[in-house]
Design an enzyme around this catalytic site. Structure first.
Site, PDB file in Angstrom:
ATOM      1  CG  HIS A 196      -0.345   0.152   2.534  1.00 19.85           C
ATOM      2  ND1 HIS A 196      -0.459   1.302   3.268  1.00 19.85           N
ATOM      3  CD2 HIS A 196       0.414  -0.696   3.284  1.00 19.85           C
ATOM      4  CE1 HIS A 196       0.178   1.148   4.435  1.00 19.85           C
ATOM      5  NE2 HIS A 196       0.707  -0.055   4.455  1.00 19.85           N
ATOM      6  CB  CYS A 320       2.691   3.372  13.153  1.00 13.12           C
ATOM      7  SG  CYS A 320       2.684   2.782  11.486  1.00 13.12           S
TER       8      CYS A 320
HETATM    9  N1  PMP Z   1       8.260   0.368   8.013  1.00 10.04           N
HETATM   10  C1  PMP Z   1       8.156   1.612   7.555  1.00 10.04           C
HETATM   11  C2  PMP Z   1       9.385   2.383   7.225  1.00 10.04           C
HETATM   12  C3  PMP Z   1       6.894   2.189   7.391  1.00 10.04           C
HETATM   13  O1  PMP Z   1       6.785   3.430   6.927  1.00 10.04           O
HETATM   14  C4  PMP Z   1       5.741   1.426   7.709  1.00 10.04           C
HETATM   15  C5  PMP Z   1       4.368   2.021   7.580  1.00 10.04           C
HETATM   16  N2  PMP Z   1       4.238   3.286   8.156  1.00 10.04           N
HETATM   17  C6  PMP Z   1       5.923   0.121   8.170  1.00 10.04           C
HETATM   18  C7  PMP Z   1       7.197  -0.373   8.309  1.00 10.04           C
HETATM   19  C8  PMP Z   1       4.747  -0.757   8.506  1.00 10.04           C
HETATM   20  O2  PMP Z   1       4.001  -1.012   7.358  1.00 10.04           O
HETATM   21  P1  PMP Z   1       2.583  -1.753   7.462  1.00 10.04           P
HETATM   22  O3  PMP Z   1       1.734  -0.890   8.342  1.00 10.04           O
HETATM   23  O4  PMP Z   1       2.089  -1.808   6.067  1.00 10.04           O
HETATM   24  O5  PMP Z   1       2.825  -3.095   8.042  1.00 10.04           O
END
Ligand code: PMP
Length: 385
Positions: A196, A320
């Site tokens: 995504h 996050c």
């Molecule tokens: N690593 C990095 C550098 C990210 O930017 C993100 C999403 N913000 C993630 C890991 C985690 O990705 P996902 O939420 O799709 O598991």
């Protein structure tokens, strides 16, 4: 609305939508079932793996499909723990995504040595080399590009240091893939990504393992992914992810990277018109699409609300950690005081963003800034760091 939060997630590319919808309708069967229609989906799944391997320039068997980078990062630390002995440690950069930091803490606790970054957010290769020389290290975790600042790591140097000391490198490439070419990434032992972030669907991603990794299990209880990640394969999402990645690799990356000029014009303009405004990490190599803007005054949440009302969606940092009271750990690692870090907004453009939207965003920021100046607030209370 103008969407400037593409590092959190971005809209589907048309090619991903087409693959997704067509596979949901035409290839919905379980690829592991024992009849011909399922065998066809299994063959399609393997063809998608080959396509992704073409874009990542690796062997198809090195790719494990999963739900995304969070799962991949967690799985790698859980694996590293099973192989580590009492006296070994892991080296983790301070600006990693929480899915790396929290997995490292859960698996290694006090046996983490943090790798420092400079004031631009670039990890110290001297410290890395020193620690690789002095410590017994079971894993190095350094991301390819940062989600908050867009800072691109010195990946070639990191790759060759880890290789020369025979230590495995977890490279979180979630923000690199789809923005920069995978061919410019040296082969890491573990490479993770999420669809995504590059125009594919949510909840699907990959973990690429180098052949040196050997026996690896992330989810048990199924023979999918050669037993390395059990669970029914999400073929429609995988098809969409692999099609969009291959499309980007072949057509789009040079084109989107040329749009860095729009971001640069935006930055130059605001540096002239808003006294005290700072571009975080301005001396580092950054992704074409990301700006971390340190405003001269007002908490970032106030800027966000005003910008939202003006029709612009931006963020304070990592999606996050939205809701967290803590200032960004990335900016803190770069030496920013909490009060200063809380004045930072993250702007990340995407494949749909136009030059006109960048100009309109600069107009809106100037307008809001003038409003703050007029409301008796602390618009001219400039704190420098
Ligand atoms: N690593 C990095 C550098 C990210 O930017 C993100 C999403 N913000 C993630 C890991 C985690 O990705 P996902 O939420 O799709 O598991």
């Amino acid at each position: 609305m103008s969407y400037f939060d593409n590092n959190a997630t971005c809209p589907l590319y048309p090619i991903a939508r087409e693959s997704l919808v067509s596979a949901l309708d035409e290839a919905w069967q379980n690829p592991s079932s024992p009849y011909r229609r399922s065998a066809r989906v299994y063959a399609l799944l393997e063809a998608a793996r080959e396509k992704m391997a073409g874009a990542l320039k690796c062997d198809a068997q090195e790719i494990i499909f999963n739900s995304g980078a969070t799962e991949g990062n967690n799985a790698v630390f859980a694996w590293a723990k099973t192989l580590s002995d009492e006296d070994s440690c892991v080296l983790v950069s301070r600006t990693e995504h929480p899915s790396v930091i929290e997995s490292a803490k859960a698996s290694f606790g006090t046996k983490i040595i943090w790798l420092e970054v400079d004031e631009n957010g670039v990890v110290s290769c001297e410290q890395l080399e020193k620690l690789l020389r002095e410590q017994k290290v079971s894993l190095v975790a350094i991301m390819a590009a940062n989600n908050e600042t867009g800072v691109v790591a010195p990946v070639k140097e990191i790759g060759s240091l880890c290789r020369s000391f025979g230590v495995k490198w977890l490279c979180d490439a979630t923000q690199w893939i789809g923005e920069l070419s995978a061919t410019e990434l040296p082969a890491a032992d573990f490479l993770v990504g999420s669809a995504h972030k590059f125009g594919g669907p949510k909840g699907v991603g990959f973990l690429r393992l180098s052949s040196s990794v050997g026996d690896f299990h992330s989810a048990r209880g199924g023979e999918q992914e050669e037993g390395r990640r059990g669970g029914t394969s999400n073929y429609p999402a995988i098809a969409a992810m692999c099609d969009v990645l291959s499309f980007l690799d072949q057509n789009e990356l040079a084109e989107v990277n040329s749009r860095v000029a729009w971001r640069e014009a935006f930055e130059e303009r605001l540096l002239k018109t808003i006294p005290g405004l700072v571009i975080n990490s301005s001396e580092a190599t950054r992704l074409w699409n990301t700006v971390s803007l340190r405003m001269p005054s007002q908490e970032n949440t106030r800027w966000l609300r005003k910008l939202d009302k003006e029709g612009f969606e931006v963020s304070t940092g990592s999606a996050c950690s939205t809701g967290s009271e803590e200032p960004s750990h990335v900016l803190s690692a770069q030496g920013l005081m909490a009060e200063v870090a809380r004045r930072t907004i993250r702007i990340s453009s995407g494949w749909l963003t136009t030059e006109g939207e960048w100009v309109a965003l600069a107009d809106a920021i100037e307008k809001i800034w003038h409003g703050f100046s007029g409301d008796g607030g602390d618009a001219f209370h400039i704190i420098s760091v």
